[in-house]
Design an enzyme around this catalytic site. Structure first.
Site, short mmCIF file in Angstrom:
data_model
loop_
_atom_site.label_atom_id
_atom_site.label_comp_id
_atom_site.label_asym_id
_atom_site.label_seq_id
_atom_site.Cartn_x
_atom_site.Cartn_y
_atom_site.Cartn_z
N LYS A 1 0.84 -1.19 -0.13
CA LYS A 1 0.06 0.12 0.00
C LYS A 1 1.10 1.49 0.10
CE LYS A 1 -3.27 -2.44 3.07
NZ LYS A 1 -3.66 -2.26 4.43
N GLU B 1 7.91 2.28 -5.84
CA GLU B 1 7.95 1.77 -4.43
C GLU B 1 7.92 3.15 -3.44
OE1 GLU B 1 7.79 -0.25 -2.24
OE2 GLU B 1 8.91 -2.12 -2.24
N ASP C 1 14.63 -0.60 1.50
CA ASP C 1 15.26 -0.73 2.63
C ASP C 1 16.39 -2.07 2.47
OD1 ASP C 1 15.16 -0.69 5.63
OD2 ASP C 1 14.52 -2.49 5.73
N LYS D 1 16.84 3.80 1.91
CA LYS D 1 17.74 3.85 3.21
C LYS D 1 18.99 2.88 2.79
CE LYS D 1 14.31 3.37 6.84
NZ LYS D 1 13.58 1.96 7.74
N ASP E 1 3.42 3.47 6.64
CA ASP E 1 2.85 3.08 8.00
C ASP E 1 3.52 2.68 9.04
OD1 ASP E 1 3.22 0.65 6.77
OD2 ASP E 1 1.71 -0.24 8.20
N ARG F 1 -0.28 6.99 7.40
CA ARG F 1 -0.13 6.69 6.01
C ARG F 1 -0.46 8.21 5.26
NH1 ARG F 1 1.27 1.83 4.10
NH2 ARG F 1 0.10 -0.20 4.95
P1 5GP Z 1 12.89 -4.13 1.76
O1 5GP Z 1 12.30 -5.38 1.13
O2 5GP Z 1 13.53 -3.11 0.95
O3 5GP Z 1 13.51 -4.47 2.93
O4 5GP Z 1 11.48 -3.59 2.08
C1 5GP Z 1 10.64 -2.59 1.53
C2 5GP Z 1 9.26 -2.23 2.30
O5 5GP Z 1 9.62 -2.43 3.46
C3 5GP Z 1 8.77 -1.26 1.75
O6 5GP Z 1 8.07 -1.02 0.74
C4 5GP Z 1 8.20 -0.67 3.01
O7 5GP Z 1 6.74 -1.16 2.75
C5 5GP Z 1 8.87 -1.43 4.18
N1 5GP Z 1 9.81 -0.48 4.75
C6 5GP Z 1 10.97 -0.58 4.94
N2 5GP Z 1 11.58 0.52 5.74
C7 5GP Z 1 10.30 1.08 6.09
C8 5GP Z 1 10.30 2.31 7.15
O8 5GP Z 1 11.03 2.83 7.64
N3 5GP Z 1 8.88 2.56 7.41
C9 5GP Z 1 7.72 1.83 6.79
N4 5GP Z 1 6.54 2.34 7.22
N5 5GP Z 1 8.12 0.86 5.83
C10 5GP Z 1 9.05 0.64 5.70
#
Ligand code: 5GP
Length: 174
Positions: free
Chosen positions: A43, A98, A102, A130, A158, A164
């Site tokens: 979302k 996206e 992260d 990040k 969120d 959000r």
């Molecule tokens: P990744 O697979 O890159 O670790 O994670 C990506 C997803 O993790 C993002 O689309 C998001 O939904 C969630 N995410 C990562 N860091 C954060 C953060 O600091 N805050 C929130 N709300 N979601 C995050």
């Protein structure tokens, strides 16, 4: 929604608006005269993609994919497709949109999934990044703004489904 848990804005509404304009200009330059399919990862991307598509002076098709990779605040590394995109993308220019990158695990998985569908091209665009948290290298073509290694909320992001709708980005303090 408990606003006492939030830091001051990491990025204000005005700074985010500027970011959207800059990213849209880059995309317009790269895809001049082309049609692009924007696929938002729900979302979290919903606010960004709705701002971005309206800033783009291009032919835009819109679709969404719903994935779940997080329980609470922890990345499980397991990406579950809850709703797939339904526009036929073979031969089309696709941009995955996206909210935040992260570890990179979600996008690495989605990139392979969409490449297998033979688009003319596939790019990745994220509102926030990040970079210090990356576990897998994934090429991100359009990056809005970098954020530190904290849990951020607002502008679509969120904490347990809350915050959000904040128009700015803040840190959620546990
Ligand atoms: P990744 O697979 O890159 O670790 O994670 C990506 C997803 O993790 C993002 O689309 C998001 O939904 C969630 N995410 C990562 N860091 C954060 C953060 O600091 N805050 C929130 N709300 N979601 C995050």
């Amino acid at each position: 929604m408990d606003k006492s848990k939030l830091s001051a804005a990491i990025y204000t509404e005005a700074e985010i608006r500027q970011m959207v304009k800059r990213v849209a200009e880059q995309i317009e330059k790269d895809y001049a005269g082309e049609e692009v399919v924007l696929i938002g990862v729900l979302k979290g991307s919903v606010v960004f993609i709705s701002d971005l598509m309206r800033a783009l002076d291009l032919d835009v098709l819109l679709d969404f994919i719903v994935v779940s990779s997080y329980q609470g605040t922890k990345s499980t590394g397991v990406v579950k497709i809850i709703k797939d995109a339904d526009i036929e993308i073979s031969g089309k220019h696709v941009i995955l949109v996206e909210d935040i990158v992260d570890t990179g695990l979600t996008l690495a998985y989605l990139r392979d999934l969409f490449l297998a569908r033979k688009p003319a091209s596939l790019a990745i665009c994220t509102a926030f990044d990040k970079p210090d948290r990356r576990q897998v290298a994934v090429p991100v073509d359009y990056i809005g703004l970098e954020v530190p290694n904290v849990c951020v909320v607002g502008y679509g992001l969120d904490y347990e489904q809350n915050y959000r709708n904040l128009p700015y980005l803040a840190a959620y303090e546990f």
